[in-house]
Design a protein around this motif. Structure first.
Motif, PDB file in Angstrom:
ATOM      1  N   LEU A  79       0.813  -1.218   0.000  1.00 57.63           N
ATOM      2  CA  LEU A  79       0.000   0.000   0.000  1.00 57.63           C
ATOM      3  C   LEU A  79       0.849   1.271   0.000  1.00 57.63           C
ATOM      4  O   LEU A  79       0.311   2.379  -0.035  1.00 57.63           O
ATOM      5  CB  LEU A  79      -0.919   0.009   1.231  1.00 57.63           C
ATOM      6  CG  LEU A  79      -2.089  -0.982   1.186  1.00 57.63           C
ATOM      7  CD1 LEU A  79      -2.761  -1.063   2.550  1.00 57.63           C
ATOM      8  CD2 LEU A  79      -3.090  -0.563   0.123  1.00 57.63           C
ATOM      9  N   ALA A  80       2.175   1.123   0.033  1.00 62.92           N
ATOM     10  CA  ALA A  80       3.071   2.289   0.066  1.00 62.92           C
ATOM     11  C   ALA A  80       2.850   3.253  -1.109  1.00 62.92           C
ATOM     12  O   ALA A  80       2.917   4.476  -0.922  1.00 62.92           O
ATOM     13  CB  ALA A  80       4.524   1.824   0.113  1.00 62.92           C
ATOM     14  N   PRO A  81       2.600   2.788  -2.345  1.00 61.27           N
ATOM     15  CA  PRO A  81       2.361   3.744  -3.441  1.00 61.27           C
ATOM     16  C   PRO A  81       1.169   4.653  -3.192  1.00 61.27           C
ATOM     17  O   PRO A  81       1.194   5.834  -3.557  1.00 61.27           O
ATOM     18  CB  PRO A  81       2.131   2.838  -4.653  1.00 61.27           C
ATOM     19  CG  PRO A  81       2.853   1.573  -4.320  1.00 61.27           C
ATOM     20  CD  PRO A  81       2.684   1.404  -2.849  1.00 61.27           C
ATOM     21  N   ILE A  82       0.110   4.109  -2.578  1.00 59.71           N
ATOM     22  CA  ILE A  82      -1.064   4.943  -2.291  1.00 59.71           C
ATOM     23  C   ILE A  82      -0.708   5.990  -1.238  1.00 59.71           C
ATOM     24  O   ILE A  82      -1.055   7.173  -1.369  1.00 59.71           O
ATOM     25  CB  ILE A  82      -2.239   4.068  -1.816  1.00 59.71           C
ATOM     26  CG1 ILE A  82      -2.676   3.139  -2.946  1.00 59.71           C
ATOM     27  CG2 ILE A  82      -3.407   4.934  -1.344  1.00 59.71           C
ATOM     28  CD1 ILE A  82      -3.775   2.184  -2.562  1.00 59.71           C
ATOM     29  N   ARG A  83       0.013   5.564  -0.190  1.00 58.69           N
ATOM     30  CA  ARG A  83       0.426   6.531   0.823  1.00 58.69           C
ATOM     31  C   ARG A  83       1.377   7.566   0.238  1.00 58.69           C
ATOM     32  O   ARG A  83       1.332   8.745   0.595  1.00 58.69           O
ATOM     33  CB  ARG A  83       1.093   5.800   2.001  1.00 58.69           C
ATOM     34  CG  ARG A  83       0.136   4.916   2.798  1.00 58.69           C
ATOM     35  CD  ARG A  83       0.770   4.462   4.106  1.00 58.69           C
ATOM     36  NE  ARG A  83       1.950   3.624   3.867  1.00 58.69           N
ATOM     37  CZ  ARG A  83       1.901   2.295   3.705  1.00 58.69           C
ATOM     38  NH1 ARG A  83       0.740   1.656   3.758  1.00 58.69           N
ATOM     39  NH2 ARG A  83       3.008   1.609   3.501  1.00 58.69           N
ATOM     40  N   ARG A  84       2.240   7.143  -0.683  1.00 64.17           N
ATOM     41  CA  ARG A  84       3.190   8.070  -1.307  1.00 64.17           C
ATOM     42  C   ARG A  84       2.453   9.107  -2.152  1.00 64.17           C
ATOM     43  O   ARG A  84       2.770  10.308  -2.103  1.00 64.17           O
ATOM     44  CB  ARG A  84       4.177   7.279  -2.176  1.00 64.17           C
ATOM     45  CG  ARG A  84       5.215   8.134  -2.880  1.00 64.17           C
ATOM     46  CD  ARG A  84       6.166   8.820  -1.903  1.00 64.17           C
ATOM     47  NE  ARG A  84       7.201   9.537  -2.610  1.00 64.17           N
ATOM     48  CZ  ARG A  84       8.380   9.025  -2.926  1.00 64.17           C
ATOM     49  NH1 ARG A  84       8.661   7.755  -2.618  1.00 64.17           N
ATOM     50  NH2 ARG A  84       9.280   9.752  -3.555  1.00 64.17           N
ATOM     51  N   ALA A  85       1.457   8.676  -2.915  1.00 59.05           N
ATOM     52  CA  ALA A  85       0.691   9.620  -3.735  1.00 59.05           C
ATOM     53  C   ALA A  85      -0.036  10.625  -2.851  1.00 59.05           C
ATOM     54  O   ALA A  85      -0.061  11.832  -3.137  1.00 59.05           O
ATOM     55  CB  ALA A  85      -0.307   8.864  -4.617  1.00 59.05           C
ATOM     56  N   HIS A  86      -0.620  10.142  -1.744  1.00 57.88           N
ATOM     57  CA  HIS A  86      -1.300  11.049  -0.809  1.00 57.88           C
ATOM     58  C   HIS A  86      -0.306  12.024  -0.186  1.00 57.88           C
ATOM     59  O   HIS A  86      -0.571  13.230  -0.084  1.00 57.88           O
ATOM     60  CB  HIS A  86      -1.987  10.224   0.278  1.00 57.88           C
ATOM     61  CG  HIS A  86      -2.557  11.046   1.388  1.00 57.88           C
ATOM     62  ND1 HIS A  86      -1.920  11.192   2.603  1.00 57.88           N
ATOM     63  CD2 HIS A  86      -3.690  11.794   1.471  1.00 57.88           C
ATOM     64  CE1 HIS A  86      -2.631  11.987   3.377  1.00 57.88           C
ATOM     65  NE2 HIS A  86      -3.704  12.360   2.714  1.00 57.88           N
ATOM     66  N   SER A  87       0.871  11.514   0.204  1.00 58.47           N
ATOM     67  CA  SER A  87       1.894  12.376   0.809  1.00 58.47           C
ATOM     68  C   SER A  87       2.376  13.437  -0.178  1.00 58.47           C
ATOM     69  O   SER A  87       2.606  14.596   0.196  1.00 58.47           O
ATOM     70  CB  SER A  87       3.069  11.524   1.288  1.00 58.47           C
ATOM     71  OG  SER A  87       4.114  12.336   1.766  1.00 58.47           O
ATOM     72  N   ASP A  88       2.532  13.065  -1.451  1.00 60.41           N
ATOM     73  CA  ASP A  88       2.968  14.029  -2.470  1.00 60.41           C
ATOM     74  C   ASP A  88       1.972  15.176  -2.595  1.00 60.41           C
ATOM     75  O   ASP A  88       2.357  16.348  -2.692  1.00 60.41           O
ATOM     76  CB  ASP A  88       3.122  13.331  -3.823  1.00 60.41           C
ATOM     77  CG  ASP A  88       4.359  12.446  -3.881  1.00 60.41           C
ATOM     78  OD1 ASP A  88       5.240  12.611  -3.013  1.00 60.41           O
ATOM     79  OD2 ASP A  88       4.431  11.593  -4.789  1.00 60.41           O
ATOM     80  N   THR A 116      -0.003  11.084 -10.419  1.00 58.03           N
ATOM     81  CA  THR A 116      -0.062  12.110  -9.366  1.00 58.03           C
ATOM     82  C   THR A 116       1.097  13.078  -9.515  1.00 58.03           C
ATOM     83  O   THR A 116       0.931  14.299  -9.446  1.00 58.03           O
ATOM     84  CB  THR A 116      -0.023  11.455  -7.980  1.00 58.03           C
ATOM     85  OG1 THR A 116      -1.161  10.601  -7.824  1.00 58.03           O
ATOM     86  CG2 THR A 116      -0.037  12.511  -6.880  1.00 58.03           C
ATOM     87  N   ARG A 117       2.305  12.549  -9.723  1.00 55.71           N
ATOM     88  CA  ARG A 117       3.483  13.403  -9.894  1.00 55.71           C
ATOM     89  C   ARG A 117       3.337  14.303 -11.117  1.00 55.71           C
ATOM     90  O   ARG A 117       3.595  15.510 -11.064  1.00 55.71           O
ATOM     91  CB  ARG A 117       4.734  12.537 -10.034  1.00 55.71           C
ATOM     92  CG  ARG A 117       6.044  13.336 -10.053  1.00 55.71           C
ATOM     93  CD  ARG A 117       7.175  12.486 -10.557  1.00 55.71           C
ATOM     94  NE  ARG A 117       7.000  12.165 -11.975  1.00 55.71           N
ATOM     95  CZ  ARG A 117       7.535  11.109 -12.575  1.00 55.71           C
ATOM     96  NH1 ARG A 117       8.271  10.256 -11.883  1.00 55.71           N
ATOM     97  NH2 ARG A 117       7.324  10.893 -13.863  1.00 55.71           N
ATOM     98  N   GLU A 118       2.907  13.719 -12.236  1.00 54.79           N
ATOM     99  CA  GLU A 118       2.773  14.507 -13.456  1.00 54.79           C
ATOM    100  C   GLU A 118       1.678  15.564 -13.328  1.00 54.79           C
ATOM    101  O   GLU A 118       1.817  16.679 -13.838  1.00 54.79           O
ATOM    102  CB  GLU A 118       2.485  13.588 -14.642  1.00 54.79           C
ATOM    103  CG  GLU A 118       3.680  12.698 -15.009  1.00 54.79           C
ATOM    104  CD  GLU A 118       3.333  11.693 -16.089  1.00 54.79           C
ATOM    105  OE1 GLU A 118       2.127  11.604 -16.462  1.00 54.79           O
ATOM    106  OE2 GLU A 118       4.249  10.993 -16.576  1.00 54.79           O
TER     107      GLU A 118
END
Length: 349
Positions: A79-88, A116-118
């Motif tokens: 689930l780290a990618p979802i948390r990373r996108a939210h954190s970004d 999300t980054r783009e």
């Protein structure tokens, strides 16, 4: 009518770890693992009795505990990618810091991070363009309006209201002030966040800056009986010529407004170590630097509390533009009186 794809999620969110998506996910995994285990334990006990089934039950329980721990650990990491996108998203909203999430993973979670980054990068470019346009337009409109008001005041000295010319000039002055207020509101919105604005650095001869500032500030200074002293300099600095003129114009204009008739406003530039220090000094009444610093930290759209210093947009603009140049505005109140504002820029040679 199509079913709601969020129905199950919405139901769980009402009471099953409402603030954590990871715990919802892990809770369901826990239940999914242990329901078959419970059924198997009941079957063994019913078929062979508790005493005969106990060794098998213990082995199954231990294996299940280990499997549950590994499964939940793995799922938490997945689930780290979802948390990373939210954190970004949260980080960019609060600090305007661009994300550095990887973009090479082809599955849905990897695509979520990449998109999300783009999206944030695209939004950042648009916000930079907005800030540049708003600040530039506001400044370009504000400067001539200030000159119109100053010229109107000069004309009204010989043509007071009540005369044909005086009435026309009064209407012109009132309209200019009204437009200046609209521009100030636009400028306040632009100053809400200028950290993302950028410019192309160039060599800026300060003698040319002095000339432009003199041309703009000569009339309002002469109207108030204030002497402008711009010390000659051959120094050149790195930055945006238009922004540096804007910075100094604001500082000199503020000094002229704050000083009584007969005062002097001085502009100097000196080389100190690896920087050029530009100073705008006056011998007016002055303000406590601490109060100015507090006022600068207050958001532009937040009115001052009772007893706090009311600060115009000029110094906010100066502070924001200096931030873009990697500099800051320093303020001091000399023992001799007045105010001294200074900032440092990199030399061009």
């Amino acid at each position: 009518m199509a079913s709601d794809p969020l129905a199950f999620y919405r139901t769980l969110s009402r009471g099953f770890f409402p603030r954590s998506y990871s715990l919802k996910f892990l809770g369901i995994a826990f239940l999914g693992i242990h329901l078959p285990l419970i059924a198997f334990v009941v079957y063994l006990a019913a078929s062979h009795g508790w005493e005969d089934a106990l060794p098998a039950i213990i082995v199954v329980l231990l294996a299940t505990l280990v499997g549950t721990a590994l499964t939940m650990w793995s799922q938490h990491r997945l689930l780290a990618p979802i948390r990373r996108a939210h954190s970004d998203l949260v980080t960019y909203r609060e600090t305007r810091q661009l994300p550095t999430s990887p973009g090479e993973f082809p599955d849905e979670a990897g695509q979520l991070m990449r998109e999300t980054r783009e999206s944030i990068e695209s939004l950042d470019r648009l916000l930079k363009l907005k800030d540049q346009l708003a600040a530039g337009i506001a400044h370009d409109f504000r400067s001539p309006l200030t000159s119109i008001v100053a010229a109107s005041d000069y004309l009204l000295e010989d043509n007071p209201p009540g005369t044909d010319t005086g009435d026309i000039v009064t209407v012109m002055r009132r309209s200019a002030l009204a437009q200046a207020e609209h521009v100030n509101r636009l400028l306040a919105a632009a100053l809400a966040d200028t950290r993302g604005v950028s410019f192309s650095s160039e060599s800026v001869p300060l003698e040319a800056v002095w000339s432009e500032v003199t041309a703009t500030q000569h009339l309002p200074a002469s109207q108030k009986g204030i002497k402008l002293t711009f010390t000659p300099t051959s120094a050149a600095v790195l930055g945006s010529a238009a922004r540096i003129v804007q910075i100094i114009n604001n500082l000199v204009s503020n000094a002229i407004k704050a000083c009584p008739a007969g005062s002097e406003v001085t502009l100097t530039a000196t080389r100190e170590d690896d920087r050029v220090v530009i100073r705008v000094s006056d011998n007016g009444p002055g303000v406590e630097p601490g109060k100015l610093s507090d006022a600068l930290r207050r958001p532009a759209d937040q009115p001052p509390a009772a007893g706090e210093l009311k600060l115009g947009l000029g110094l906010r603009m100066v502070s924001s533009l200096l931030h873009l140049h990697g500099s800051r505005l320093d303020m001091e109140r000399p023992a001799s009186g007045g105010m001294r504002f200074s900032f440092k820029l990199r030399p061009a040679n």
